[in-house]
Motif scaffolding. Structure first.
Motif, PDB file in Angstrom:
ATOM      1  N   MET A 121     -19.764  79.525  42.567  1.00 27.63           N
ATOM      2  CA  MET A 121     -18.963  78.953  44.042  1.00 27.63           C
ATOM      3  C   MET A 121     -18.196  79.802  44.847  1.00 27.63           C
ATOM      4  O   MET A 121     -18.315  79.971  45.810  1.00 27.63           O
ATOM      5  CB  MET A 121     -18.200  77.833  43.384  1.00 27.63           C
TER       6      MET A 121
ATOM      7  N   ALA B  63     -18.882  76.434  40.109  1.00 25.54           N
ATOM      8  CA  ALA B  63     -18.393  75.224  40.543  1.00 25.54           C
ATOM      9  C   ALA B  63     -17.984  74.149  39.501  1.00 25.54           C
ATOM     10  O   ALA B  63     -18.853  74.130  38.342  1.00 25.54           O
ATOM     11  CB  ALA B  63     -19.701  74.488  41.024  1.00 25.54           C
TER      12      ALA B  63
ATOM     13  N   GLU C 169     -20.173  79.816  48.024  1.00 19.15           N
ATOM     14  CA  GLU C 169     -21.506  79.131  47.699  1.00 19.15           C
ATOM     15  C   GLU C 169     -22.652  80.240  47.873  1.00 19.15           C
ATOM     16  O   GLU C 169     -23.679  79.646  48.583  1.00 19.15           O
ATOM     17  CB  GLU C 169     -21.373  77.934  48.692  1.00 19.15           C
TER      18      GLU C 169
ATOM     19  N   HIS D 216     -17.713  75.641  54.074  1.00 15.95           N
ATOM     20  CA  HIS D 216     -17.626  75.663  52.323  1.00 15.95           C
ATOM     21  C   HIS D 216     -16.527  74.504  51.754  1.00 15.95           C
ATOM     22  O   HIS D 216     -16.802  74.493  50.604  1.00 15.95           O
ATOM     23  CB  HIS D 216     -17.226  76.983  52.056  1.00 15.95           C
TER      24      HIS D 216
ATOM     25  N   ARG E 278     -11.715  65.982  51.611  1.00 19.03           N
ATOM     26  CA  ARG E 278     -12.574  66.218  50.614  1.00 19.03           C
ATOM     27  C   ARG E 278     -13.193  67.286  50.243  1.00 19.03           C
ATOM     28  O   ARG E 278     -14.379  67.690  50.445  1.00 19.03           O
ATOM     29  CB  ARG E 278     -13.675  65.188  51.162  1.00 19.03           C
TER      30      ARG E 278
ATOM     31  N   LYS F  57     -14.487  70.893  48.609  1.00 15.38           N
ATOM     32  CA  LYS F  57     -15.336  71.382  47.357  1.00 15.38           C
ATOM     33  C   LYS F  57     -14.651  72.362  46.314  1.00 15.38           C
ATOM     34  O   LYS F  57     -14.887  72.600  45.400  1.00 15.38           O
ATOM     35  CB  LYS F  57     -16.684  72.006  47.954  1.00 15.38           C
TER      36      LYS F  57
ATOM     37  N   LEU G 252     -13.795  68.907  41.176  1.00  8.17           N
ATOM     38  CA  LEU G 252     -13.242  69.423  42.172  1.00  8.17           C
ATOM     39  C   LEU G 252     -13.168  71.078  41.471  1.00  8.17           C
ATOM     40  O   LEU G 252     -12.839  71.162  40.441  1.00  8.17           O
ATOM     41  CB  LEU G 252     -11.848  69.201  42.611  1.00  8.17           C
ATOM     42  N   THR G 253     -13.791  72.148  42.334  1.00  3.77           N
ATOM     43  CA  THR G 253     -13.401  73.369  41.839  1.00  3.77           C
ATOM     44  C   THR G 253     -12.276  74.117  42.380  1.00  3.77           C
ATOM     45  O   THR G 253     -11.664  73.691  43.529  1.00  3.77           O
ATOM     46  CB  THR G 253     -14.537  74.516  42.316  1.00  3.77           C
TER      47      THR G 253
END
Ligand code: ATP
Length: 238
Positions: A1, A26, A60, A76, A147, A149, A180-181
């Motif tokens: 990630m 991730a 990513e 991202h 929301r 990542k 969640l990361t």
């Protein structure tokens, strides 16, 4: 990630990061620990592209050094909760949570309030009337409605009483459970050990080493090294 490789960073002519390398997979949480002024916040700023950097920052799998902050964040799915929470003091709780969010995404507020039900009855109040812990929840809710990542968290426990810190970390655990990361800055190494998957010790702008949080001997070694540099970095083990 997220992968940083030999990252350096500057504030004007002052170099703050000299050699930071780290890797965050991730769904995992990596905690940056280390003394005051070591470069933890600067590492977060480097990930966001808020300061000039050299070296490689891959998000990513994509080279991000040339991407401006807004593009990086959007492309991202990055959200950040900065040290001091970054709330807008003149605005209400509701306005702080939805600021910058498109109107057609306001329904995400319900998702955030599921996580932080204590805020439900406080939405119309000026955010400054809330306690420190509740203000931290507002800052987290504001990140959650994006929301994201990848969540960047700079000292979420700063200035809060231990009981409130437990509560905040309880909320963060729920976020972790959702996959969640997280890249977390946490001065309290014992707290970081209990929450994160891995700890990365930052010293004088360099990533000294990274250990797994469940490797007791390695974490003790990391604590000793951090402690030897500055006693304030160390909190007694629970
Ligand atoms: P703290 O826990 O105190 O925030 P930190 O590990 O997050 O510590 P940074 O805030 O990243 O440390 O600071 C790293 C270095 O960069 C320090 O030497 C600090 O004095 C310097 N620094 C931070 N912000 C600035 C700035 N805006 N201008 C110039 N130098 C800065």
């Amino acid at each position: 990630m997220l992968e940083l490789d030999h990252v350096t960073a500057w504030y004007g002519r002052t170099q703050a990061l000299f050699d930071v390398s780290l890797s965050l997979r991730a769904g995992r949480c990596l905690a940056l620990v280390g003394t005051n002024g070591a470069g933890k916040t600067t590492t977060i700023r480097a990930v966001l592209g808020l300061i000039p950097t050299a070296g490689s920052i891959r998000i990513e799998g994509e080279s991000s050094e040339r991407l401006a902050t807004a593009k990086r964040v959007r492309r991202h799915g990055i959200a950040a909760v900065h040290e001091g929470r970054g709330l807008l003091k003149r605005l209400s709780v509701f306005e702080n949570i939805v600021v910058g969010l498109p109107r057609n995404a306001y329904d995400r507020l319900d998702e955030a309030l599921e996580l932080f039900p204590a805020l439900k009855s406080r939405l119309t109040e000026p955010v400054t009337l809330l306690s420190g812990g509740q203000q931290q929840m507002v800052a987290l809710a504001r990140a959650v409605v994006e929301r994201p990542k990848l969540l960047l968290l700079d000292e979420p426990s700063l200035g809060l009483a231990p009981g409130i810190v437990d509560e905040i970390y309880g909320h963060l655990s729920k976020l972790r459970a959702s996959g969640l990361t997280m890249l977390l800055v946490e001065q309290n190494i014992a707290r970081a050990r209990d929450f994160a998957d891995e700890l990365c010790l930052i010293q004088t702008g360099r990533s000294a080493f990274t250990v797994r949080a469940d490797n007791e001997a390695a974490v003790s070694g990391l604590m000793e090294l951090a402690f030897s540099q500055n006693e304030t970095a160390h909190q007694p083990l629970a």
